[in-house]
Design a protein around this motif. Structure first.
Motif, PDB file in Angstrom:
ATOM      1  N   ARG A  70      56.107  33.175  50.417  1.00 35.77           N
ATOM      2  CA  ARG A  70      57.267  34.088  50.695  1.00 35.77           C
ATOM      3  C   ARG A  70      57.845  33.770  52.329  1.00 35.77           C
ATOM      4  O   ARG A  70      58.884  33.859  52.624  1.00 35.77           O
ATOM      5  CB  ARG A  70      56.631  35.437  51.116  1.00 35.77           C
ATOM      6  N   ARG A  71      56.926  32.990  53.045  1.00 33.85           N
ATOM      7  CA  ARG A  71      57.403  32.520  54.322  1.00 33.85           C
ATOM      8  C   ARG A  71      57.992  30.969  54.309  1.00 33.85           C
ATOM      9  O   ARG A  71      58.826  30.528  55.007  1.00 33.85           O
ATOM     10  CB  ARG A  71      56.346  32.548  55.439  1.00 33.85           C
ATOM     11  N   PHE A  72      57.459  30.190  53.510  1.00 37.63           N
ATOM     12  CA  PHE A  72      57.697  28.714  53.367  1.00 37.63           C
ATOM     13  C   PHE A  72      58.058  28.474  51.849  1.00 37.63           C
ATOM     14  O   PHE A  72      57.129  27.868  51.123  1.00 37.63           O
ATOM     15  CB  PHE A  72      56.291  27.972  54.041  1.00 37.63           C
ATOM     16  N   PRO A  73      58.904  28.912  51.353  1.00 37.97           N
ATOM     17  CA  PRO A  73      59.109  28.710  49.997  1.00 37.97           C
ATOM     18  C   PRO A  73      59.195  27.335  49.444  1.00 37.97           C
ATOM     19  O   PRO A  73      59.235  27.220  48.136  1.00 37.97           O
ATOM     20  CB  PRO A  73      60.486  29.709  49.623  1.00 37.97           C
ATOM     21  N   ASP A  74      59.614  26.411  50.171  1.00 41.65           N
ATOM     22  CA  ASP A  74      59.740  24.956  49.748  1.00 41.65           C
ATOM     23  C   ASP A  74      58.279  24.422  49.750  1.00 41.65           C
ATOM     24  O   ASP A  74      58.381  23.032  49.695  1.00 41.65           O
ATOM     25  CB  ASP A  74      60.842  24.422  50.770  1.00 41.65           C
ATOM     26  N   ALA A  75      57.413  24.719  50.561  1.00 43.84           N
ATOM     27  CA  ALA A  75      56.017  24.083  50.687  1.00 43.84           C
ATOM     28  C   ALA A  75      55.564  23.727  49.192  1.00 43.84           C
ATOM     29  O   ALA A  75      55.786  24.172  48.557  1.00 43.84           O
ATOM     30  CB  ALA A  75      55.086  25.172  51.389  1.00 43.84           C
ATOM     31  N   VAL A  76      54.541  22.593  49.450  1.00 44.32           N
ATOM     32  CA  VAL A  76      53.894  21.990  48.310  1.00 44.32           C
ATOM     33  C   VAL A  76      52.491  21.988  48.654  1.00 44.32           C
ATOM     34  O   VAL A  76      52.063  21.717  49.665  1.00 44.32           O
ATOM     35  CB  VAL A  76      54.426  20.534  47.829  1.00 44.32           C
ATOM     36  N   GLY A  77      51.679  21.828  47.280  1.00 51.31           N
ATOM     37  CA  GLY A  77      50.430  21.608  47.700  1.00 51.31           C
ATOM     38  C   GLY A  77      49.901  20.116  47.270  1.00 51.31           C
ATOM     39  O   GLY A  77      50.376  19.777  46.282  1.00 51.31           O
ATOM     40  N   LYS A  78      49.328  19.449  47.887  1.00 54.91           N
ATOM     41  CA  LYS A  78      48.649  18.038  47.774  1.00 54.91           C
ATOM     42  C   LYS A  78      47.327  18.499  47.664  1.00 54.91           C
ATOM     43  O   LYS A  78      46.340  18.938  48.379  1.00 54.91           O
ATOM     44  CB  LYS A  78      48.819  17.303  48.885  1.00 54.91           C
ATOM     45  N   VAL A  79      46.769  17.994  46.342  1.00 52.54           N
ATOM     46  CA  VAL A  79      45.376  18.310  45.881  1.00 52.54           C
ATOM     47  C   VAL A  79      44.763  17.185  45.410  1.00 52.54           C
ATOM     48  O   VAL A  79      45.205  16.278  44.604  1.00 52.54           O
ATOM     49  CB  VAL A  79      45.488  19.445  44.721  1.00 52.54           C
ATOM     50  N   LYS A  80      43.451  16.819  45.919  1.00 50.66           N
ATOM     51  CA  LYS A  80      42.464  15.903  45.397  1.00 50.66           C
ATOM     52  C   LYS A  80      42.438  15.996  43.621  1.00 50.66           C
ATOM     53  O   LYS A  80      42.080  17.244  43.309  1.00 50.66           O
ATOM     54  CB  LYS A  80      41.224  15.728  46.046  1.00 50.66           C
ATOM     55  N   MET A  81      42.492  14.962  42.885  1.00 45.43           N
ATOM     56  CA  MET A  81      42.501  15.084  41.563  1.00 45.43           C
ATOM     57  C   MET A  81      41.062  15.710  41.201  1.00 45.43           C
ATOM     58  O   MET A  81      41.009  16.514  40.050  1.00 45.43           O
ATOM     59  CB  MET A  81      42.608  13.675  40.892  1.00 45.43           C
ATOM     60  N   GLU A  82      39.906  15.599  41.948  1.00 40.42           N
ATOM     61  CA  GLU A  82      38.550  16.000  41.627  1.00 40.42           C
ATOM     62  C   GLU A  82      38.415  17.392  42.090  1.00 40.42           C
ATOM     63  O   GLU A  82      37.337  18.214  41.816  1.00 40.42           O
ATOM     64  CB  GLU A  82      37.525  15.156  42.075  1.00 40.42           C
ATOM     65  N   ASN A  83      39.608  17.827  42.899  1.00 42.09           N
ATOM     66  CA  ASN A  83      39.110  19.247  43.441  1.00 42.09           C
ATOM     67  C   ASN A  83      39.870  20.370  42.488  1.00 42.09           C
ATOM     68  O   ASN A  83      40.895  20.790  42.356  1.00 42.09           O
ATOM     69  CB  ASN A  83      40.134  19.458  44.539  1.00 42.09           C
ATOM     70  N   GLU A  84      39.045  20.717  41.282  1.00 43.45           N
ATOM     71  CA  GLU A  84      39.416  21.491  40.210  1.00 43.45           C
ATOM     72  C   GLU A  84      40.002  22.953  40.617  1.00 43.45           C
ATOM     73  O   GLU A  84      40.779  23.555  40.343  1.00 43.45           O
ATOM     74  CB  GLU A  84      38.211  21.561  39.349  1.00 43.45           C
ATOM     75  N   ALA A  85      39.015  23.586  41.794  1.00 39.57           N
ATOM     76  CA  ALA A  85      39.287  24.853  42.307  1.00 39.57           C
ATOM     77  C   ALA A  85      40.597  24.939  42.824  1.00 39.57           C
ATOM     78  O   ALA A  85      41.443  25.846  42.396  1.00 39.57           O
ATOM     79  CB  ALA A  85      38.256  25.069  43.163  1.00 39.57           C
ATOM     80  N   SER A  86      41.196  23.802  43.549  1.00 44.35           N
ATOM     81  CA  SER A  86      42.515  23.982  44.066  1.00 44.35           C
ATOM     82  C   SER A  86      43.684  23.704  43.125  1.00 44.35           C
ATOM     83  O   SER A  86      44.586  24.370  43.157  1.00 44.35           O
ATOM     84  CB  SER A  86      42.686  22.995  45.369  1.00 44.35           C
ATOM     85  N   ARG A  87      43.181  23.094  41.838  1.00 43.06           N
ATOM     86  CA  ARG A  87      44.299  22.527  41.062  1.00 43.06           C
ATOM     87  C   ARG A  87      44.353  23.973  40.367  1.00 43.06           C
ATOM     88  O   ARG A  87      45.748  24.311  40.028  1.00 43.06           O
ATOM     89  CB  ARG A  87      43.744  21.496  40.140  1.00 43.06           C
ATOM     90  N   LYS A  88      43.394  24.520  39.877  1.00 41.71           N
ATOM     91  CA  LYS A  88      43.620  25.858  39.281  1.00 41.71           C
ATOM     92  C   LYS A  88      43.995  26.781  40.194  1.00 41.71           C
ATOM     93  O   LYS A  88      45.084  27.676  39.495  1.00 41.71           O
ATOM     94  CB  LYS A  88      42.131  26.549  38.790  1.00 41.71           C
ATOM     95  N   LEU A  89      44.085  27.007  41.462  1.00 42.02           N
ATOM     96  CA  LEU A  89      44.591  27.942  42.101  1.00 42.02           C
ATOM     97  C   LEU A  89      46.141  27.677  42.148  1.00 42.02           C
ATOM     98  O   LEU A  89      46.867  28.619  41.932  1.00 42.02           O
ATOM     99  CB  LEU A  89      44.295  27.784  43.711  1.00 42.02           C
ATOM    100  N   PHE A  90      46.394  26.513  42.338  1.00 41.96           N
ATOM    101  CA  PHE A  90      47.995  25.999  42.361  1.00 41.96           C
ATOM    102  C   PHE A  90      48.874  26.419  41.019  1.00 41.96           C
ATOM    103  O   PHE A  90      49.679  27.060  40.974  1.00 41.96           O
ATOM    104  CB  PHE A  90      48.352  24.842  43.042  1.00 41.96           C
ATOM    105  N   GLU A  91      48.061  26.032  40.076  1.00 44.71           N
ATOM    106  CA  GLU A  91      48.599  26.291  38.736  1.00 44.71           C
ATOM    107  C   GLU A  91      48.634  27.508  38.387  1.00 44.71           C
ATOM    108  O   GLU A  91      49.757  28.204  37.623  1.00 44.71           O
ATOM    109  CB  GLU A  91      47.733  25.528  37.628  1.00 44.71           C
ATOM    110  N   ALA A  92      47.582  28.655  38.726  1.00 44.07           N
ATOM    111  CA  ALA A  92      47.627  29.956  38.538  1.00 44.07           C
ATOM    112  C   ALA A  92      48.625  30.556  39.184  1.00 44.07           C
ATOM    113  O   ALA A  92      49.128  31.711  38.716  1.00 44.07           O
ATOM    114  CB  ALA A  92      46.301  30.282  38.857  1.00 44.07           C
ATOM    115  N   ASN A  93      49.300  30.046  40.302  1.00 39.01           N
ATOM    116  CA  ASN A  93      50.346  30.720  41.167  1.00 39.01           C
ATOM    117  C   ASN A  93      51.685  30.016  40.999  1.00 39.01           C
ATOM    118  O   ASN A  93      52.601  29.945  41.755  1.00 39.01           O
ATOM    119  CB  ASN A  93      49.812  30.485  42.478  1.00 39.01           C
TER     120      ASN A  93
END
Length: 140
Positions: free
Chosen positions: A92-115
């Motif tokens: 809501r504050r930074f609508p253009d921000a992006v997530g850079k995630v390590k390929m093996e970081n499954e929890a972060s991948r799921k977090l970003f994809e779920a959102n």
């Protein structure tokens, strides 16, 4: 759950969590950060960081620096929706921000994809072991 500005009283929480052995493997870059280094960094960037609290207890941090999302939930608060809450509030504050995630970081991948985030790029780096170099012929 509340999202609060990352004011100076929270800076050591961020440093301790950022260097916690239980979560450090999820970060793209790791470093031993001294309290003095943390103070200098946060003095420059605190306006872009936020702390999730539950009943007044810090549960995680999130920030956006140069459009890059930095997020981490304390292990004691994982699997409670803290990261999703922080991510929604940050966007809501930074609508253009992006997530850079390590390929093996499954929890972060799921977090970003779920959102609602989708992968757009893959970065290829040289093999850290140096076993394969450009033009080198492997020994079989």
């Amino acid at each position: 759950m509340k999202l609060e500005p990352c004011t100076e009283p929270f800076w050591e929480f961020v440093r301790a969590l950022r260097t916690d052995p239980r979560v450090i493997g999820g970060f793209i870059e790791t470093a031993d950060v001294t309290p003095e280094q943390q103070k200098r960094y946060m003095a420059a960037h605190w306006q872009n960081y936020f702390i999730a609290t539950i009943d007044g207890v810090p549960a995680g941090f999130i920030g956006s620096v140069d459009g890059d999302i930095r997020v981490c939930t304390h292990p004691d608060f994982q699997r409670r929706g803290v990261a999703s809450f922080m991510l929604r509030e940050l966007m809501r504050r930074f609508p253009d921000a992006v997530g850079k995630v390590k390929m093996e970081n499954e929890a972060s991948r799921k977090l970003f994809e779920a959102n609602g985030f989708r992968p757009r790029y893959v970065i290829y780096e040289p093999d850290q072991q140096g076993s394969r170099r450009c033009g080198a012929v492997p020994n079989d």
